[in-house]
Design a protein around this motif. Structure first.
Motif, PDB file in Angstrom:
ATOM      1  N   ASN A  36       5.779  -1.011  24.214  1.00  0.00           N
ATOM      2  CA  ASN A  36       5.234   0.049  23.385  1.00  0.00           C
ATOM      3  C   ASN A  36       4.236  -0.512  22.388  1.00  0.00           C
ATOM      4  N   ALA A  37       3.253   0.313  22.058  1.00  0.00           N
ATOM      5  CA  ALA A  37       2.374   0.003  20.942  1.00  0.00           C
ATOM      6  C   ALA A  37       3.013   0.568  19.682  1.00  0.00           C
ATOM      7  N   VAL A  38       3.206  -0.266  18.670  1.00  0.00           N
ATOM      8  CA  VAL A  38       3.894   0.138  17.445  1.00  0.00           C
ATOM      9  C   VAL A  38       2.918   0.099  16.281  1.00  0.00           C
ATOM     10  N   VAL A  39       2.886   1.224  15.544  1.00  0.00           N
ATOM     11  CA  VAL A  39       2.065   1.315  14.325  1.00  0.00           C
ATOM     12  C   VAL A  39       2.990   1.729  13.188  1.00  0.00           C
ATOM     13  N   ILE A  40       2.976   0.955  12.085  1.00  0.00           N
ATOM     14  CA  ILE A  40       3.849   1.235  10.951  1.00  0.00           C
ATOM     15  C   ILE A  40       2.988   1.494   9.717  1.00  0.00           C
ATOM     16  N   PHE A  41       3.247   2.639   9.069  1.00  0.00           N
ATOM     17  CA  PHE A  41       2.569   3.003   7.824  1.00  0.00           C
ATOM     18  C   PHE A  41       3.535   2.766   6.663  1.00  0.00           C
ATOM     19  N   GLN A  42       3.179   1.871   5.751  1.00  0.00           N
ATOM     20  CA  GLN A  42       4.008   1.550   4.594  1.00  0.00           C
ATOM     21  C   GLN A  42       3.251   1.910   3.317  1.00  0.00           C
ATOM     22  N   ASP A  43       3.993   2.412   2.314  1.00  0.00           N
ATOM     23  CA  ASP A  43       3.333   2.776   1.054  1.00  0.00           C
ATOM     24  C   ASP A  43       4.141   2.264  -0.133  1.00  0.00           C
ATOM     25  N   ASP A  44       3.543   2.360  -1.304  1.00  0.00           N
ATOM     26  CA  ASP A  44       4.140   1.892  -2.557  1.00  0.00           C
ATOM     27  C   ASP A  44       4.807   3.024  -3.326  1.00  0.00           C
ATOM     28  N   GLY A  45       5.082   4.130  -2.645  1.00  0.00           N
ATOM     29  CA  GLY A  45       5.622   5.297  -3.321  1.00  0.00           C
ATOM     30  C   GLY A  45       7.117   5.211  -3.561  1.00  0.00           C
ATOM     31  N   PRO A  46       7.732   6.346  -3.894  1.00  0.00           N
ATOM     32  CA  PRO A  46       9.169   6.356  -4.207  1.00  0.00           C
ATOM     33  C   PRO A  46      10.057   6.217  -2.977  1.00  0.00           C
ATOM     34  N   GLY A  47       9.487   6.400  -1.772  1.00  0.00           N
ATOM     35  CA  GLY A  47      10.292   6.266  -0.569  1.00  0.00           C
ATOM     36  C   GLY A  47      11.036   7.552  -0.238  1.00  0.00           C
TER      37      GLY A  47
ATOM     38  N   CYS B 261       3.160  15.357  13.193  1.00  0.00           N
ATOM     39  CA  CYS B 261       3.044  13.987  13.718  1.00  0.00           C
ATOM     40  C   CYS B 261       4.117  13.707  14.766  1.00  0.00           C
ATOM     41  N   ALA B 262       5.341  14.130  14.490  1.00  0.00           N
ATOM     42  CA  ALA B 262       6.441  13.916  15.447  1.00  0.00           C
ATOM     43  C   ALA B 262       6.173  14.663  16.743  1.00  0.00           C
ATOM     44  N   ASP B 263       5.635  15.866  16.635  1.00  0.00           N
ATOM     45  CA  ASP B 263       5.335  16.664  17.817  1.00  0.00           C
ATOM     46  C   ASP B 263       4.271  15.987  18.675  1.00  0.00           C
ATOM     47  N   ILE B 264       3.229  15.456  18.040  1.00  0.00           N
ATOM     48  CA  ILE B 264       2.165  14.778  18.788  1.00  0.00           C
ATOM     49  C   ILE B 264       2.688  13.503  19.442  1.00  0.00           C
ATOM     50  N   ALA B 265       3.481  12.728  18.724  1.00  0.00           N
ATOM     51  CA  ALA B 265       4.016  11.471  19.282  1.00  0.00           C
ATOM     52  C   ALA B 265       4.895  11.748  20.496  1.00  0.00           C
ATOM     53  N   ARG B 266       5.744  12.751  20.400  1.00  0.00           N
ATOM     54  CA  ARG B 266       6.615  13.085  21.541  1.00  0.00           C
ATOM     55  C   ARG B 266       5.796  13.551  22.739  1.00  0.00           C
ATOM     56  N   HIS B 267       4.702  14.256  22.480  1.00  0.00           N
ATOM     57  CA  HIS B 267       3.869  14.746  23.581  1.00  0.00           C
ATOM     58  C   HIS B 267       3.297  13.602  24.408  1.00  0.00           C
ATOM     59  N   PHE B 268       2.994  12.492  23.783  1.00  0.00           N
ATOM     60  CA  PHE B 268       2.450  11.341  24.503  1.00  0.00           C
ATOM     61  C   PHE B 268       3.546  10.380  24.962  1.00  0.00           C
ATOM     62  N   GLY B 269       4.784  10.849  24.990  1.00  0.00           N
ATOM     63  CA  GLY B 269       5.890  10.025  25.484  1.00  0.00           C
ATOM     64  C   GLY B 269       6.384   9.008  24.488  1.00  0.00           C
ATOM     65  N   GLY B 270       6.012   9.168  23.221  1.00  0.00           N
ATOM     66  CA  GLY B 270       6.424   8.205  22.202  1.00  0.00           C
ATOM     67  C   GLY B 270       7.462   8.775  21.256  1.00  0.00           C
ATOM     68  N   SER B 271       7.586   8.119  20.101  1.00  0.00           N
ATOM     69  CA  SER B 271       8.576   8.537  19.107  1.00  0.00           C
ATOM     70  C   SER B 271       8.067   8.179  17.720  1.00  0.00           C
ATOM     71  N   ILE B 272       8.698   8.785  16.741  1.00  0.00           N
ATOM     72  CA  ILE B 272       8.361   8.506  15.351  1.00  0.00           C
ATOM     73  C   ILE B 272       9.660   8.459  14.560  1.00  0.00           C
ATOM     74  N   ALA B 273       9.755   7.522  13.639  1.00  0.00           N
ATOM     75  CA  ALA B 273      11.016   7.362  12.906  1.00  0.00           C
ATOM     76  C   ALA B 273      10.736   6.756  11.543  1.00  0.00           C
ATOM     77  N   LEU B 274      11.682   6.984  10.654  1.00  0.00           N
ATOM     78  CA  LEU B 274      11.633   6.394   9.313  1.00  0.00           C
ATOM     79  C   LEU B 274      12.395   5.075   9.354  1.00  0.00           C
TER      80      LEU B 274
ATOM     81  N   ALA C  54       8.407   3.743   4.991  1.00  0.00           N
ATOM     82  CA  ALA C  54       7.763   3.117   6.153  1.00  0.00           C
ATOM     83  C   ALA C  54       8.023   4.016   7.353  1.00  0.00           C
ATOM     84  N   ILE C  55       6.940   4.469   7.981  1.00  0.00           N
ATOM     85  CA  ILE C  55       7.053   5.358   9.145  1.00  0.00           C
ATOM     86  C   ILE C  55       6.531   4.617  10.356  1.00  0.00           C
ATOM     87  N   LYS C  56       7.368   4.550  11.383  1.00  0.00           N
ATOM     88  CA  LYS C  56       7.073   3.772  12.583  1.00  0.00           C
ATOM     89  C   LYS C  56       6.757   4.715  13.747  1.00  0.00           C
TER      90      LYS C  56
END
Length: 464
Positions: A389-400, A427-440, A450-452
């Motif tokens: 799988n190609a994995v992209v993780i978005f991380q931020d400095d917020g409260p979480g 975002c979750a709907d689009i990821a599932r459509h392409f056979g992928g997943s999204i998770a915290l 951090a969203i993966k």
């Protein structure tokens, strides 16, 4: 939806029903033919016995009739039949008889001498078949008329009739059973194209609105054409809806942009703190409305475009992310945000089969979400490969985000959402459509969320 009667069952009934009717008719005709055949055979034997008796009738010296029993023909009869045989020779003049008295006499008289007539009656409470023949015996001075009556019990001929009927019934029953099985499985095989068509349609995703190209027999062509017509009309409706949403969104963006610009300009010249706060609130609301319009446009575009898999292409996620963050960097810098993209060679090229517009919308939405909670602060986007799988993780400095509500974060309108609660759900709907997943997931670099995103990898040649 109500379920009608089975086509297979109805076809089987319509095919087997006439066969049963024909079989019943054949069984009835077989019964009469068997009865007629047995009657014909045994009547000829009965006539031979009666004729033999007639040939042995004579007139004695006193003018009385007598008969010499034809033992040879009687012995032959016994060898062929187990039935009882009764006979009588009756003197027409005196009604005296030789043989068994009281044999039944038919109402119809024979038309010719030596030619018997046949009828059925009862003798000693037993049904019998009777041959009745007239004759004339030559005597001294005159001819003496007489009648020959020969009766036979009917058990054997009835048994043979029933035996022939039973064998015919067995053959016809086997024929019906075999024909029913052949028809049942033949109809099942004949309906296979419909089942294949049903499976082909059932395997499709709800968004797959391509015409049905499955090869079907001529009988189902009209059905397939009707389905394709309906799919085409639905496709046009979705395209019209996408165009409408896009036009509305673009028309709203311009006045909202003007409102935001005027709010910013008014805040520069306004010194009253209360009015500045009101202007700031109005500008924030305009920004939120603009963001909501972007999300609704993305959702509408996702629903419409994901119906067309022909728009899938091989996309390099690294390039898409680099372009998005490069364009967004000046705006983020003015908001006090620092964007960082981590791509390690040779894993920077992550190819996936997807729709470019939706993938860009997915990453832009996740980036906006990270920026919303991180400002001012840092946003780190990292990419790598993991189990195909190609994995992209978005991380931020917020409260979480609290791990206890991780699943609800990707549903529409979660109770803890600051905005309208559509971004992560889309975002979750689009990821599932392409056979992928999204998770915290847990952030290993920054203190916030951090969203993966995981999408299946493919090679550049996969779309050739």
């Amino acid at each position: 939806m109500t379920v009608g009667r089975s086509i297979r069952r109805q076809l089987t009934i319509w095919l087997i029903g006439p066969l049963l009717l024909v079989s019943g008719t054949l069984l009835v005709t077989t019964f009469f033919e068997a009865q007629e055949r047995a009657t014909s055979v045994y009547d000829r034997m009965l006539a031979a016995v009666a004729l033999s008796f007639a040939q042995h009738v004579y007139v004695d010296g006193n003018g009385e009739i007598g008969v010499k029993l034809p033992f040879s023909i009687l012995a032959y009869w016994d060898s062929l039949s187990d039935e009882h045989l009764y006979y009588a020779v009756v003197d027409v003049r005196t009604s005296s008889s030789i043989g068994y008295p009281g044999l039944p006499v038919g109402l119809k008289e024979p038309d010719e001498l030596g030619v018997p007539v046949y009828y059925q009656g009862f003798y000693r409470d037993t049904p019998v078949r009777v041959a009745y023949m007239k004759g004339i015996a030559g005597g001294v001075g005159e001819a003496v008329p007489y009648n020959v009556i020969v009766a036979e019990t009917m058990g054997q001929r009835t048994a043979e009739t029933h035996s022939m009927l039973l064998h015919s019934a067995i053959r016809l029953t086997l024929l019906v059973v075999v024909a029913s099985a052949v028809v049942w499985f033949g109809v099942y095989r004949g309906l296979r194209p419909l089942r294949n068509l049903e499976r082909s349609v059932r395997r499709r995703s709800p968004e797959d609105l391509r015409p049905i190209s499955y090869e079907t027999p001529p009988e189902t062509k009209a059905l397939v054409d009707a389905l394709n017509g309906f799919i085409a009309r639905l496709r046009h409706s979705l395209e019209a809806l996408e165009d409408f949403a896009g036009n509305v969104g673009h028309q709203l963006r311009t006045p909202l942009g003007v409102i935001r610009a005027n709010m910013s300009l008014a805040m520069r010249y306004e010194t009253d703190p209360v009015k500045r706060e009101l202007l700031n609130d109005a500008a924030t609301s305009a920004y939120d409305l603009s963001h909501l319009i972007d999300q609704l446009l993305l959702m509408s575009r996702a629903r419409a475009r994901r119906a067309d898999q022909a728009k899938f292409e091989i996309i390099d996620l690294g390039e898409v992310l680099a372009d998005i963050m490069r364009e967004d960097a000046p705006v983020s810098a003015r908001a006090g945000l620092e964007l960082e993209l981590e791509q390690n060679e040779p894993e920077s090229s992550l190819f996936v089969a997807a729709d470019t517009v939706l993938i860009e919308g997915l990453f832009q939405n996740l980036l906006d979400n990270a920026k919303r909670y991180a400002a001012p602060g840092n946003v780190v986007v990292s990419t790598h490969r993991e189990s195909g799988n190609a994995v992209v993780i978005f991380q931020d400095d917020g409260p979480g985000i609290d791990p206890g509500v991780a699943d609800a974060a990707f549903s529409r309108h979660p109770q803890f959402a600051v905005g309208h609660g559509l971004g992560l759900a889309i975002c979750a709907d689009i990821a599932r459509h392409f056979g992928g997943s999204i998770a915290l997931v847990k952030s290993h670099k920054l203190k916030g969320a951090a969203i993966k995103v995981c999408l299946p990898l493919c090679h550049q040649g996969d779309n050739d």
